[in-house]
Design a protein around this motif. Sequence first.
Motif, PDB file in Angstrom:
ATOM      1  N   ASN A  54       0.696  -1.301   0.111  1.00  0.00           N
ATOM      2  CA  ASN A  54      -0.083  -0.236  -0.086  1.00  0.00           C
ATOM      3  C   ASN A  54       1.003   1.215  -0.089  1.00  0.00           C
ATOM      4  O   ASN A  54       1.854   1.306   0.571  1.00  0.00           O
ATOM      5  CB  ASN A  54      -1.083   0.132   1.179  1.00  0.00           C
ATOM      6  CG  ASN A  54      -1.573  -1.442   1.288  1.00  0.00           C
ATOM      7  OD1 ASN A  54      -1.976  -2.117   0.607  1.00  0.00           O
ATOM      8  ND2 ASN A  54      -1.865  -1.658   2.946  1.00  0.00           N
ATOM      9  N   CYS A  56       1.407   4.831   1.648  1.00  0.00           N
ATOM     10  CA  CYS A  56       1.195   5.145   2.935  1.00  0.00           C
ATOM     11  C   CYS A  56       1.668   6.722   3.119  1.00  0.00           C
ATOM     12  O   CYS A  56       2.333   7.165   2.408  1.00  0.00           O
ATOM     13  CB  CYS A  56       2.169   4.483   3.921  1.00  0.00           C
ATOM     14  SG  CYS A  56       1.833   5.129   5.677  1.00  0.00           S
ATOM     15  N   GLU A  78       4.256  -1.354   3.890  1.00  0.00           N
ATOM     16  CA  GLU A  78       2.852  -2.130   4.093  1.00  0.00           C
ATOM     17  C   GLU A  78       2.909  -3.111   3.104  1.00  0.00           C
ATOM     18  O   GLU A  78       2.592  -3.077   2.039  1.00  0.00           O
ATOM     19  CB  GLU A  78       1.749  -1.201   3.833  1.00  0.00           C
ATOM     20  CG  GLU A  78       1.902   0.195   4.834  1.00  0.00           C
ATOM     21  CD  GLU A  78       0.549   0.848   4.567  1.00  0.00           C
ATOM     22  OE1 GLU A  78      -0.502   0.398   4.147  1.00  0.00           O
ATOM     23  OE2 GLU A  78       0.555   2.073   5.352  1.00  0.00           O
ATOM     24  N   MET A 176      -4.429  -4.207   5.279  1.00  0.00           N
ATOM     25  CA  MET A 176      -4.146  -2.995   6.125  1.00  0.00           C
ATOM     26  C   MET A 176      -3.701  -3.285   7.556  1.00  0.00           C
ATOM     27  O   MET A 176      -3.165  -2.517   8.439  1.00  0.00           O
ATOM     28  CB  MET A 176      -5.721  -2.307   6.649  1.00  0.00           C
ATOM     29  CG  MET A 176      -6.574  -1.892   5.289  1.00  0.00           C
ATOM     30  SD  MET A 176      -5.521  -0.756   4.133  1.00  0.00           S
ATOM     31  CE  MET A 176      -6.639  -0.709   2.640  1.00  0.00           C
ATOM     32  N   ILE A 180      -1.777   0.491   8.679  1.00  0.00           N
ATOM     33  CA  ILE A 180      -2.507   1.579   9.222  1.00  0.00           C
ATOM     34  C   ILE A 180      -3.487   1.081  10.317  1.00  0.00           C
ATOM     35  O   ILE A 180      -3.985   1.850  11.084  1.00  0.00           O
ATOM     36  CB  ILE A 180      -2.946   2.222   7.943  1.00  0.00           C
ATOM     37  CG1 ILE A 180      -4.063   1.432   7.250  1.00  0.00           C
ATOM     38  CG2 ILE A 180      -2.375   2.979   7.110  1.00  0.00           C
ATOM     39  CD1 ILE A 180      -5.164   2.296   6.426  1.00  0.00           C
ATOM     40  N   PRO A 206      -5.915   7.919   5.900  1.00  0.00           N
ATOM     41  CA  PRO A 206      -6.238   6.557   6.343  1.00  0.00           C
ATOM     42  C   PRO A 206      -5.833   6.285   7.673  1.00  0.00           C
ATOM     43  O   PRO A 206      -6.642   5.576   8.171  1.00  0.00           O
ATOM     44  CB  PRO A 206      -5.370   5.680   5.342  1.00  0.00           C
ATOM     45  CG  PRO A 206      -5.176   6.833   3.821  1.00  0.00           C
ATOM     46  CD  PRO A 206      -5.288   8.053   4.497  1.00  0.00           C
ATOM     47  N   ARG A 232     -12.287  13.933   2.508  1.00  0.00           N
ATOM     48  CA  ARG A 232     -11.831  13.183   3.569  1.00  0.00           C
ATOM     49  C   ARG A 232     -12.912  12.923   4.678  1.00  0.00           C
ATOM     50  O   ARG A 232     -13.064  12.120   5.433  1.00  0.00           O
ATOM     51  CB  ARG A 232     -10.610  13.279   3.986  1.00  0.00           C
ATOM     52  CG  ARG A 232      -9.365  12.927   2.659  1.00  0.00           C
ATOM     53  CD  ARG A 232      -8.001  13.212   3.229  1.00  0.00           C
ATOM     54  NE  ARG A 232      -7.241  12.659   2.261  1.00  0.00           N
ATOM     55  CZ  ARG A 232      -5.755  13.024   2.343  1.00  0.00           C
ATOM     56  NH1 ARG A 232      -5.141  13.193   3.295  1.00  0.00           N
ATOM     57  NH2 ARG A 232      -4.953  12.038   1.379  1.00  0.00           N
ATOM     58  N   VAL A 370     -11.608   3.084   4.770  1.00  0.00           N
ATOM     59  CA  VAL A 370     -10.587   4.021   4.309  1.00  0.00           C
ATOM     60  C   VAL A 370     -10.710   4.273   2.755  1.00  0.00           C
ATOM     61  O   VAL A 370      -9.790   4.632   2.048  1.00  0.00           O
ATOM     62  CB  VAL A 370      -9.227   3.449   4.688  1.00  0.00           C
ATOM     63  CG1 VAL A 370      -9.031   3.372   6.108  1.00  0.00           C
ATOM     64  CG2 VAL A 370      -8.874   2.100   3.929  1.00  0.00           C
ATOM     65  N   ALA A 372     -10.624   1.856  -0.221  1.00  0.00           N
ATOM     66  CA  ALA A 372      -9.376   1.173  -0.528  1.00  0.00           C
ATOM     67  C   ALA A 372      -9.620   0.874  -1.886  1.00  0.00           C
ATOM     68  O   ALA A 372     -10.650   0.533  -2.484  1.00  0.00           O
ATOM     69  CB  ALA A 372      -9.092  -0.128   0.275  1.00  0.00           C
ATOM     70  N   PHE A 387      -3.195  10.949  -4.218  1.00  0.00           N
ATOM     71  CA  PHE A 387      -2.906  10.682  -2.686  1.00  0.00           C
ATOM     72  C   PHE A 387      -2.675  12.393  -2.447  1.00  0.00           C
ATOM     73  O   PHE A 387      -3.187  12.736  -1.140  1.00  0.00           O
ATOM     74  CB  PHE A 387      -2.188   9.546  -2.365  1.00  0.00           C
ATOM     75  CG  PHE A 387      -2.458   9.288  -0.696  1.00  0.00           C
ATOM     76  CD1 PHE A 387      -3.738   9.592  -0.124  1.00  0.00           C
ATOM     77  CD2 PHE A 387      -1.279   8.800   0.079  1.00  0.00           C
ATOM     78  CE1 PHE A 387      -3.717   9.467   1.221  1.00  0.00           C
ATOM     79  CE2 PHE A 387      -1.370   8.807   1.340  1.00  0.00           C
ATOM     80  CZ  PHE A 387      -2.489   8.934   2.028  1.00  0.00           C
ATOM     81  N   THR A 393      -8.657   8.218  -0.558  1.00  0.00           N
ATOM     82  CA  THR A 393      -8.538   6.923  -1.208  1.00  0.00           C
ATOM     83  C   THR A 393      -7.239   6.537  -0.530  1.00  0.00           C
ATOM     84  O   THR A 393      -6.232   7.012  -0.407  1.00  0.00           O
ATOM     85  CB  THR A 393      -8.362   6.981  -2.631  1.00  0.00           C
ATOM     86  OG1 THR A 393      -9.402   7.473  -3.291  1.00  0.00           O
ATOM     87  CG2 THR A 393      -8.181   5.453  -3.197  1.00  0.00           C
ATOM     88  N   LYS A 394      -7.249   5.324  -0.229  1.00  0.00           N
ATOM     89  CA  LYS A 394      -6.252   4.421   0.077  1.00  0.00           C
ATOM     90  C   LYS A 394      -5.843   3.499  -0.819  1.00  0.00           C
ATOM     91  O   LYS A 394      -6.631   2.582  -1.371  1.00  0.00           O
ATOM     92  CB  LYS A 394      -6.431   3.463   1.475  1.00  0.00           C
ATOM     93  CG  LYS A 394      -5.260   2.568   1.933  1.00  0.00           C
ATOM     94  CD  LYS A 394      -4.090   3.312   2.157  1.00  0.00           C
ATOM     95  CE  LYS A 394      -3.133   2.332   2.992  1.00  0.00           C
ATOM     96  NZ  LYS A 394      -1.979   3.023   3.546  1.00  0.00           N
TER      97      LYS A 394
END
Length: 405
Positions: A54, A56, A78, A176, A180, A206, A232, A370, A372, A387, A393-394
């Motif tokens: 992911n 981050c 991650e 995740m 996170i 996130p 968000r 989150v 995703a 991002f 968005t994750k």
Amino acid sequence: MPGNRAVAYKEPGVVEVIDTEYPTFELKDGPGVNPANVGRKVPHGVILKTVTTNICGSDQHMVRGRTTAPANLVLGHEITGEVVEAGPDVEFIKVGDIVSVPFNISCGRCRNCKERQTGICLNVNPDRPGSAYGYVDMGGWVGGQAEYVLVPYADWNLLKFPDRDQALEKIMDLTMLSDIFPTGFHGAVTAGVGVGSTVYVAGAGPVGLAAAMGAQLLGAAVVIVGDLNEDRLAQARTFGCETVNVGEGPLQDQIEQILGVPEVDSGIDAVGFEARGHGKDAGHEAPATVLNSLMDITTAGGSLGIPGLYVTGDPGAVDEAAQKGSLSLSLGTGWAKSLSFATGQCPVMKYNRQLMMAILHDKAPIAKAVNAKAISLEDAPRGYAEFDAGAATKFVLNPNGYLTD
């Protein structure tokens, strides 16, 4: 031997997908690798074929040029993967296992690891306690935003999922667990959240959203999430959080409108050192703002959980003191109110198994919380850009095609 592709930091604002070496059971010289770690043998490690990895917010600090990260550092801490090779000293983890990788690397042998403080392992980073994959000043362990990655101390570090098919079915949630979700949950635990608590989470990224869900799992009565980004904040409302826009007036007044009192039992900082001002100062960087505001709005005798990242080297900081991690904190406020503070890396292994069980038994839809979204490894530069622009968005990278939807 297969090749390897990975996401690398090139210069401020720029990441690229590059060809890189397939991992071996030895740390080699390269960008960010501590000289004392070069040549370090890893017979206790495994090589993973990455299932998911992911993007981050901590990676974004480096990509913005706000750390001393060197060019060509392979990013990514991650990681979820499938074991494809195991070193000769690995006893319990087997080829074919699907596993979650805690972002903090730990040896399982030192005093801190034995006391479950795996975020400050003494044996994996020659410079300081604590380490992580693909991160500046963390020992030089190569990052996992790649097709393949080396994980040391595999029997100790890896969380094996009990059923392969079930894990792949829930992989967007389980991914995740590497950072996170435990990090947000740790913020809630260290902030003293319990049944009936009122909680304020600073930051709707996130980690902040994961902290909000963690507070809900711990029994909070009300969770309020604050941010400047309306998209968000809207995401926080999708799973039952109250929200405040910290650019629209004094934080205490907005909290009082929700709770009837201008304070909460527990405060969580999910923003870190790139914090922005509140109210009339919104939009201007003011790195101590979140910490000082949390001290103002947390009830006397309460606790602050601080999973947000703070660094000792920030070349882009607003002043010379902040460049060294020195912030203008109103510590007198914290002292007068007898507040407790908890900082530092989350010890992921303290929480990841319990949170895995919550996911597997449908108690924690963290991927939905989150927002995703899976993208290809080659699409990573776009994911970083979106991002950084504030997307709610994750982004989950899919380097090897395990995610088919």
